[in-house]
Write an enzyme that holds these catalytic residues in place. Structure first.
Site, PDB file in Angstrom:
ATOM      1  N   HIS A  43       0.850  -1.192   0.000  1.00 29.06           N
ATOM      2  CA  HIS A  43       0.000   0.000   0.000  1.00 29.06           C
ATOM      3  C   HIS A  43       0.888   1.245   0.000  1.00 29.06           C
ATOM      4  CE1 HIS A  43      -2.479  -3.236   1.606  1.00 29.06           C
ATOM      5  NE2 HIS A  43      -3.541  -2.543   1.239  1.00 29.06           N
ATOM      6  N   HIS A  83      -1.750  -0.656   7.056  1.00 28.47           N
ATOM      7  CA  HIS A  83      -1.412  -1.075   5.692  1.00 28.47           C
ATOM      8  C   HIS A  83      -0.309  -0.190   5.123  1.00 28.47           C
ATOM      9  CE1 HIS A  83      -4.827   1.789   5.499  1.00 28.47           C
ATOM     10  NE2 HIS A  83      -4.117   2.330   4.528  1.00 28.47           N
ATOM     11  N   ASP A 170      -9.075   7.372   7.102  1.00 26.39           N
ATOM     12  CA  ASP A 170     -10.532   7.356   7.010  1.00 26.39           C
ATOM     13  C   ASP A 170     -11.100   6.027   7.486  1.00 26.39           C
ATOM     14  OD1 ASP A 170     -11.295   9.934   5.452  1.00 26.39           O
ATOM     15  OD2 ASP A 170      -9.664   9.102   4.264  1.00 26.39           O
ATOM     16  N   HIS A 275      -4.040   3.686  -3.583  1.00 25.85           N
ATOM     17  CA  HIS A 275      -4.163   3.126  -2.237  1.00 25.85           C
ATOM     18  C   HIS A 275      -3.314   1.880  -2.060  1.00 25.85           C
ATOM     19  CE1 HIS A 275      -5.952   0.895   1.123  1.00 25.85           C
ATOM     20  NE2 HIS A 275      -6.354   2.071   1.575  1.00 25.85           N
ATOM     21  N   ARG A 370     -16.684 -15.520  40.449  1.00 29.24           N
ATOM     22  CA  ARG A 370     -16.473 -14.073  40.299  1.00 29.24           C
ATOM     23  C   ARG A 370     -16.228 -13.429  41.663  1.00 29.24           C
ATOM     24  NH1 ARG A 370     -22.212 -10.858  39.573  1.00 29.24           N
ATOM     25  NH2 ARG A 370     -23.475 -12.195  40.897  1.00 29.24           N
TER      26      ARG A 370
END
Length: 682
Positions: A43, A83, A170, A275, A370
């Site tokens: 990218h 990316h 974005d 892109h 718990r």
């Protein structure tokens, strides 16, 4: 708004405010496009569009030292739009990180390289977190910035005083996790968090107008962020924006940078084609002409590389001054800081587990795990003050707040407990950032069924091998009246399928204490502990000194009166059913062993001989768990029987729900007799 995927790219690039800074930024651009072209994937658009911003940030503001990449008081830099990883790899190479060589840049996206398609924590120094799933880095950065302020409150500006910078796109802001994170950050007044929005209006499909029309800056302002809007290729504007953001101390800052994706490409810049994917030799040749870059692929002019290396060397003096301040910090404060930075727990912390067991053994009534976990945390927090608790608006139900913990309130960071609000996914990713920052041990609670909301962050915690602790209560149909929407059925099997994630489901109070001990003993292990809402009896009244749960599975009760004929496996609240069923079968002359399996991952790490001794040789096996069968098949085999859930749950009283789905002692006994009879008739 016109579809920008069809807009013609600019015929020229905007002239630089500072030609030298443009040349430095072009080093990032050409390393990125050359690496993507050689890999034939990647990218390039984001690195080329954000290169000017990265250059100003690193050359004039970032505090770091490649000679000591793990220096604790360094600034943190994260790219959420992971990316665009070549931007980060280029910066690491250019500034002189030793393990990011030019050969690694050339091996971008190749097997065993340090330059994976998305930044991978541990692959190379300087990579602060694994990013790729969009929005994760946004939330991680909030965790980093939050941890910095909490540590600062304990150790002051001399030892902890740094910024967190994050690049985001974005796509990051389209993901829902981003809203959870930015809302949390604004409310907490994280003034040392600065985000750069790569506002290029392009996504893979085309213009972002295809899918959204949000006013992102208004959104950040509504979440109490300081917002600045600039031209992302104007270095003067970039510099001024960073200075302004650093002067805002009571709000995180967003710098919205209007950029051109694929800046410098002659036909692809500003379009969706920039892109991702390899640009092609012709496009790269055009970029060389447009940006006046004459160097061949992967070659950085020596003067520019020298200038970048000088940028990398600038932080050394700050690091050495910090080390001197640390050396002068003596006594308990200095020792505590050094220990916490190393990820070491205080000496003697195991004694807290011993004390918790003693308290739990004194209880005369059945309690939910718990609640037992809450007792353990009371003791642990006093012994391990760096534990940072929290819950996604379920503190009374999760029992995650120790009695001596105090709340962290907006703008003040001296507490030790976090109210994350109904932000399960954001909480999980923020905790990952806290764990990665160092100095704190984060744990946070919600209901097990909402692990689905957290799963991407849980998966990344396991992938990064960090000590993020997910406390998940209401772990089965045993929560009763809330019904099938809140009753986790498939979740345990789904979580156990995540590699490297330790999923614990203790069967009583003693196992609960042992599971917590095992979790804290593993600093490089993400863990999830699943806890019951309903009360459970003690099945381990004589716990001994060995942590049996640390082996993942063990023989709770061995067969008596002869060679083992049947093995019953169980975890959590169904362990008591296995014990009761064994009592009946033993009285009927069936030598039966009960195997408790609190943590499948740890059991698989034991040697084969131990595993065989626990599982046993008999093929007559039954597993019981108020969940789906999938994760039990490997232990019960083709001949075994499973007592559990085969559909979604129902709303009703706990006992009635268990009876409806036939998860009872009688059902376990019946399954045992069926499998024995089947094997005998063969």
């Amino acid at each position: 708004m016109q579809d920008q995927s069809t807009v013609s790219p600019p015929k020229s690039v905007p002239p630089p405010r500072d030609p030298h800074l443009r040349e430095l930024a072009n080093c990032i651009r050409f390393l990125s496009m050359d690496a993507v072209q050689q890999a034939q994937s990647g990218h390039p658009g984001m690195p080329m569009g954000m290169a000017d911003i990265a250059t100003v940030l690193f050359s004039e503001f970032m505090t770091f030292d490649p000679q000591d990449p793990h220096w604790f008081d360094r600034d943190r830099f994260i790219i959420s739009n992971g990316h665009g990883s070549m931007l980060l790899y280029s910066l690491l190479y250019l500034t002189g990180y030793k393990d990011m060589t030019l050969d690694e840049i050339k091996r971008f996206r190749q097997i065993e390289s340090r330059t994976a398609g998305h930044p991978e924590y541990h692959h190379a120094t300087g990579i602060e977190t694994t990013t790729g799933p969009l929005g994760q880095g946004v939330a991680n950065s909030v965790g980093f910035a939050f941890a910095e302020r909490i540590m600062n409150a304990s150790f002051n500006d001399d030892l902890v005083d740094h910024y967190t910078y994050v690049f985001l796109g974005d796509g990051c802001l389209m993901e829902g996790i981003s809203q959870e994170a930015i809302s949390f950050a604004g409310h907490r007044k994280l003034g040392k968090l600065i985000a750069f929005f790569d506002n290029n209006s392009i996504s893979i499909d085309g213009a972002t107008s295809l899918s959204e029309s949000d006013d992102q800056t208004a959104r950040f302002r509504a979440s109490h962020w300081h917002v600045i809007e600039i031209d992302g290729h104007d270095t003067d504007a970039i510099r001024a924006a960073i200075i302004e953001a650093r002067n805002v101390t009571d709000k995180p800052s967003l710098i919205s940078c209007r950029t051109i994706i694929g800046f410098g490409f002659p036909t692809r810049a500003g379009t969706q084609k920039a892109h991702s994917d390899a640009p092609g030799e012709e496009e790269i040749a055009g970029a060389r002409r447009l940006l006046n870059w004459s160097s061949p692929p992967f070659e950085i002019p020596s003067q520019l590389l020298d200038d970048w290396r000088k940028i990398g060397a600038k932080g050394q003096s700050k690091r050495l001054a910090w080390e001197e301040r640390l050396a002068q910090t003596t006594g308990a404060t200095g020792e505590d800081f050094k220990r916490r930075v190393k990820g070491e727990l205080p000496a003697g912390w195991h004694d807290a587990i011993t004390r918790a067991k003693a308290e739990l053994l004194q209880s005369e009534k059945d309690i939910a795990t718990r609640q037992a976990s809450g007792v353990v945390l009371n003791h642990l927090f006093d012994a391990v003050p760096e534990m940072l608790g929290g819950s996604a608006d379920l503190t009374p139900s999760n029992n995650t707040k120790a009695k001596n913990q105090t709340d962290i309130v907006p703008g003040q960071f001296s507490g030790s407990y976090v109210h994350y609000g109904v932000r399960e996914h954001g909480m999980a990713a923020i905790m990952n950032g806290i764990a990665l920052h160092g100095g704190l041990v984060p744990y946070g609670g919600t209901f097990l069924t909402f692990s689905d909301y957290c799963r991407p962050s849980i998966r990344l915690a396991a992938m990064m091998e960090i000590r993020t602790i997910f406390v998940m209560t209401h772990d089965s149909i045993g929560l009763g009246e809330d019904g099938p929407t809140h009753q986790p059925i498939e979740h345990l099997s789904a979580l156990r399928a995540i590699p490297q994630l330790a999923v614990y489901r203790p069967g009583d109070s003693i196992e609960t204490a042992e599971c917590w001990e095992s979790i804290l003993d593993a600093p490089h292990q993400a863990a999830l502990i699943a806890l019951s809402r309903q009360p459970m009896p003690l099945v381990r009244r004589e716990p001994g000194t060995e942590n049996l749960s640390a082996k993942g599975g063990y023989v709770l009760l061995d067969a008596e009166g002869g060679e083992r004929q049947l093995t019953i496996f169980a975890s959590g609240s169904e362990l008591q059913l296995a014990v009761k069923a064994r009592d009946i079968l033993q009285r009927d002359g069936v030598p039966t062993a009960v195997v408790s399996m609190p943590c499948r991952l740890l059991f698989e790490k034991q040697d084969a001989a131990y595993q065989r001794s626990v599982v046993g040789e008999t093929r007559a096996r039954v597993a019981v768990e108020a969940a789906v069968q999938d994760s039990w098949d490997r232990y019960i085999g083709l001949d075994g029987r499973f007592v559990g859930m085969h559909r979604f749950g129902a709303s009703g009283k706990i006992d009635d729900v268990y009876k409806k789905f036939d998860i009872t002692t009688d059902a376990v006994v019946r399954a045992a007799r069926e499998v024995i009879q089947q094997l005998e008739t063969r």
